[in-house]
Write an enzyme that holds these catalytic residues in place. Structure first.
Site, mmCIF file in Angstrom:
data_model
loop_
_atom_site.group_PDB
_atom_site.id
_atom_site.type_symbol
_atom_site.label_atom_id
_atom_site.label_comp_id
_atom_site.label_asym_id
_atom_site.label_seq_id
_atom_site.Cartn_x
_atom_site.Cartn_y
_atom_site.Cartn_z
ATOM 1 N N TRP A 113 -21.453 -25.195 -29.350
ATOM 2 C CA TRP A 113 -22.365 -24.135 -28.931
ATOM 3 C C TRP A 113 -21.682 -22.779 -28.813
ATOM 4 O O TRP A 113 -22.349 -21.762 -28.710
ATOM 5 C CB TRP A 113 -23.022 -24.489 -27.576
ATOM 6 C CG TRP A 113 -22.027 -24.828 -26.500
ATOM 7 C CD1 TRP A 113 -21.645 -26.080 -26.105
ATOM 8 C CD2 TRP A 113 -21.256 -23.918 -25.703
ATOM 9 N NE1 TRP A 113 -20.687 -26.010 -25.126
ATOM 10 C CE2 TRP A 113 -20.430 -24.691 -24.855
ATOM 11 C CE3 TRP A 113 -21.178 -22.519 -25.608
ATOM 12 C CZ2 TRP A 113 -19.541 -24.126 -23.939
ATOM 13 C CZ3 TRP A 113 -20.293 -21.952 -24.704
ATOM 14 C CH2 TRP A 113 -19.496 -22.753 -23.884
ATOM 15 N N ASN A 114 -20.342 -22.744 -28.789
ATOM 16 C CA ASN A 114 -19.710 -21.438 -28.518
ATOM 17 C C ASN A 114 -19.682 -20.520 -29.744
ATOM 18 O O ASN A 114 -19.784 -19.313 -29.619
ATOM 19 C CB ASN A 114 -18.317 -21.598 -27.884
ATOM 20 C CG ASN A 114 -17.336 -22.343 -28.756
ATOM 21 O OD1 ASN A 114 -17.728 -23.022 -29.710
ATOM 22 N ND2 ASN A 114 -16.061 -22.237 -28.444
ATOM 23 N N LYS B 64 -24.974 -31.584 -37.347
ATOM 24 C CA LYS B 64 -25.574 -31.757 -36.015
ATOM 25 C C LYS B 64 -25.138 -30.548 -35.179
ATOM 26 O O LYS B 64 -24.002 -30.489 -34.695
ATOM 27 C CB LYS B 64 -25.073 -33.090 -35.426
ATOM 28 C CG LYS B 64 -25.011 -33.183 -33.914
ATOM 29 C CD LYS B 64 -26.358 -33.364 -33.272
ATOM 30 C CE LYS B 64 -26.250 -33.431 -31.752
ATOM 31 N NZ LYS B 64 -26.105 -32.107 -31.121
ATOM 32 N N PRO B 65 -26.026 -29.544 -35.035
ATOM 33 C CA PRO B 65 -25.666 -28.421 -34.173
ATOM 34 C C PRO B 65 -25.753 -28.845 -32.709
ATOM 35 O O PRO B 65 -26.403 -29.853 -32.391
ATOM 36 C CB PRO B 65 -26.730 -27.366 -34.486
ATOM 37 C CG PRO B 65 -27.883 -28.112 -35.054
ATOM 38 C CD PRO B 65 -27.373 -29.417 -35.613
ATOM 39 N N GLU C 255 -11.300 -30.468 -33.902
ATOM 40 C CA GLU C 255 -10.830 -29.202 -33.327
ATOM 41 C C GLU C 255 -11.262 -29.256 -31.868
ATOM 42 O O GLU C 255 -12.432 -29.084 -31.544
ATOM 43 C CB GLU C 255 -11.475 -28.043 -34.097
ATOM 44 C CG GLU C 255 -10.674 -26.774 -33.989
ATOM 45 C CD GLU C 255 -11.323 -25.798 -33.060
ATOM 46 O OE1 GLU C 255 -10.898 -25.783 -31.880
ATOM 47 O OE2 GLU C 255 -12.240 -25.095 -33.476
ATOM 48 N N CYS D 177 -11.961 -21.671 -27.715
ATOM 49 C CA CYS D 177 -10.821 -22.611 -27.582
ATOM 50 C C CYS D 177 -9.482 -21.919 -27.645
ATOM 51 O O CYS D 177 -8.495 -22.465 -27.180
ATOM 52 C CB CYS D 177 -10.799 -23.653 -28.676
ATOM 53 S SG CYS D 177 -12.332 -24.287 -29.116
ATOM 54 N N GLU E 280 -8.791 -25.971 -40.485
ATOM 55 C CA GLU E 280 -10.002 -25.337 -41.019
ATOM 56 C C GLU E 280 -9.627 -23.957 -41.528
ATOM 57 O O GLU E 280 -8.742 -23.301 -40.967
ATOM 58 C CB GLU E 280 -11.072 -25.241 -39.935
ATOM 59 C CG GLU E 280 -11.553 -26.615 -39.494
ATOM 60 C CD GLU E 280 -12.779 -26.568 -38.604
ATOM 61 O OE1 GLU E 280 -12.850 -25.721 -37.705
ATOM 62 O OE2 GLU E 280 -13.681 -27.395 -38.833
HETATM 63 C C1 SIN Z 1 -13.428 -22.124 -31.176
HETATM 64 O O1 SIN Z 1 -13.492 -21.635 -30.069
HETATM 65 O O2 SIN Z 1 -13.660 -23.323 -31.375
HETATM 66 C C2 SIN Z 1 -13.079 -21.330 -32.407
HETATM 67 C C3 SIN Z 1 -12.959 -19.932 -32.186
HETATM 68 C C4 SIN Z 1 -12.463 -19.184 -33.389
HETATM 69 O O3 SIN Z 1 -12.841 -19.494 -34.525
HETATM 70 O O4 SIN Z 1 -11.671 -18.292 -33.175
#
Ligand code: SIN
Length: 488
Positions: A160-161, A184-185, A259, A293, A467
């Site tokens: 969701w972020n 799947k969002p 991730e 993250c 990624e």
């Molecule tokens: C994330 O918070 O999962 C990714 C953030 C980003 O792409 O910098």
């Protein structure tokens, strides 16, 4: 008069998921509501799909695989590039949807749309470079060819972020590789994915290549993980859920890219440019209100610069404008839900009970609801919860340190290993400390480390796989070796 496009934001608050090129409802018409985090109001609702509908989506992806997988990479690239153009054409509407369901300020939402679109453009080209090898064979008269082929049907679970950018970071890589996908969002932010799927359809993506299933995670996840047709899972989310999915993937030996959580240390040495460090700390910590993250979760500052750093950071934090993302002057929005607010409050309470001092913020914002004050805590200690758990909110805890060795030991004292940041003007120290940090990403005098060209991914319990970059597409490719015995 401006022509009315098929793409008004309101279209995407209609309760339809996307399976096999059709916009579908749940059997029985069940829906789940999506809440606008800024207001607590219902933003829209989506079908509450379950086990059976998810299997229909898997079947649709399976049916579409032979055609899509066998197209020339340049043919797939042509569709992806059209998709990319449509995303940019509709970036304002996409940003509006993103802010409505996720809460981030409009300018950040726009930034996320263009960040995400870059993955589509990048992987459209990378698909053309899925090179194989010819290996010198062990015996005369033999040839060994090594070729790459799509992994098959992939399940992509989006958090969701960053509901838009991470959709692209996964889906564009998978589609460019020739895979078909079931996305799947998050049930908290499904509309960005649905909007992007509609644009993919307009770009000419064949039916079934991209499917979006909405609803609660348990039934959808159960179907995705049990299916032997799904050959690959890519998940972004918590370490706790990542471990469960990894266990479930073992039953059908699916490939996994995970991730997961982070607990990023930021180390500011006494030879750093404090202004640069403060700017980077703001960019890293307060992006998406700290719900990222790779956000700096622990800020270690060497004693000699601790006071000037803290003072300058306070000035910058006090300039943040908290407000709903739709208010164009807001620079930080609400947290995603009440649980997120409760966690931030718990970390601040725990830290203060163990000796932290509030420099600014430290409580719920006067706007109420899911808004929390941007906060700086001084005198943070290793015994505090926020030293070991990702806060995922707008809190900067400052830990003082004296020696380089002490900073490295503290920074690595975590099960996570996604990102870290170092601030120093000594190149030897920058390289020495980068080598010593157990993280997949290191920012040196830089707080913005995410882009489409570099491999994003963590060490330790922060995940598996990369990624973005040329490595990102490898996650969706299998290697096949063909031994040929030639006739004389
Ligand atoms: C994330 O918070 O999962 C990714 C953030 C980003 O792409 O910098």
């Amino acid at each position: 008069m401006k022509a009315k496009t098929q793409f008004e934001p309101a279209t995407f608050t209609q309760p339809h998921a996307f399976i096999g090129g059709q916009w579908v409802s749940a059997a029985g018409g069940h829906t789940i509501d999506v809440i606008n985090p800024a207001t607590g109001d219902i933003f829209g609702s989506v079908p509450a799909l379950g086990f059976d509908e998810t299997n229909q989506a898997i079947e649709a992806a399976k049916g579409a695989l032979p055609h899509w997988g066998k197209l020339a990479a340049s043919e797939r690239a042509a569709v992806l590039k059209k998709w990319h153009a449509l995303i940019l054409e509709h970036q304002e509407q996409l940003a509006e949807i993103l802010t409505g369901e996720q809460g981030k300020p409009h300018s950040e939402a726009l930034g996320e749309i263009s960040y995400g679109a870059k993955f589509v453009e990048w992987f459209a080209e990378e698909g053309k470079r899925a090179y194989g090898d010819i290996i010198p064979a062990p015996r005369a008269g033999q040839k060994i060819l090594v070729q790459k082929q799509p992994v098959g049907v992939c399940a992509l679970i989006i958090p969701w972020n960053f509901p838009s950018a991470l959709f692209h970071r996964k889906a564009a890589a998978a589609l460019a590789a020739g895979c078909t996908v079931v996305v799947k969002p998050s049930e908290l932010t499904p509309f960005s994915a649905l909007a992007l799927a509609r644009l993919a359809q307009q770009a000419g993506l064949p039916d079934g290549v991209l499917n979006v299933v909405t609803g609660m995670p348990s039934e959808i996840g159960r179907a995705l993980m049990a299916s032997p047709t799904v050959r690959k899972l890519s998940f972004t989310g918590s370490t706790r859920v990542g471990k469960l999915l990894m266990e479930q993937a073992a039953k059908t030996v699916k490939r996994v890219s995970l991730e997961l959580g982070g607990n990023a240390p930021m180390i500011v040495f006494d030879d750093a440019d404090v202004e640069v460090a403060v700017r980077a700390c703001m960019a890293s910590k307060f992006r998406n209100g700290g719900q990222t993250c790779v956000s700096a979760n622990r800020v270690y500052v060497q004693t000699a610069v601790c006071e000037p750093f803290t003072k300058a950071l306070k000035v910058a934090v006090d300039e943040l404008r908290v407000g709903p993302g739709t208010d164009r002057s807001a620079t930080i929005g609400p947290l995603i839900n009440d649980a997120a607010v409760a966690k931030v409050a718990r970390h601040v309470r725990d830290a203060c009970s163990k000796g932290a001092t509030v420099i600014t913020g430290g409580k719920a914002h006067r706007l109420g609801g899911r808004f929390y004050e941007p906060t700086i805590l001084a005198n943070a200690q290793a015994s505090m919860e926020l030293a070991h758990e990702e806060t995922f909110g707008p809190v900067v805890p400052i830990f003082r340190f004296d020696t380089e060795a002490e900073a490295i030991e503290a920074a690595n004292d975590t099960n996570y290993g996604l990102a870290s940041y170092i601030f120093t003007n000594d190149i030897n120290r920058a390289l020495r400390v980068s080598d010593a940090l157990d993280t997949g990403i290191v920012g040196v005098n830089e707080g913005a480390i995410s882009n489409e060209v570099a491999p994003f991914g963590g060490f330790k319990e922060s995940g598996i796989g990369k990624e973005g970059s040329y490595q990102g597409i490898e996650e969706y490719l299998d290697t096949k070796y063909i031994m040929i015995s030639l006739k004389d």
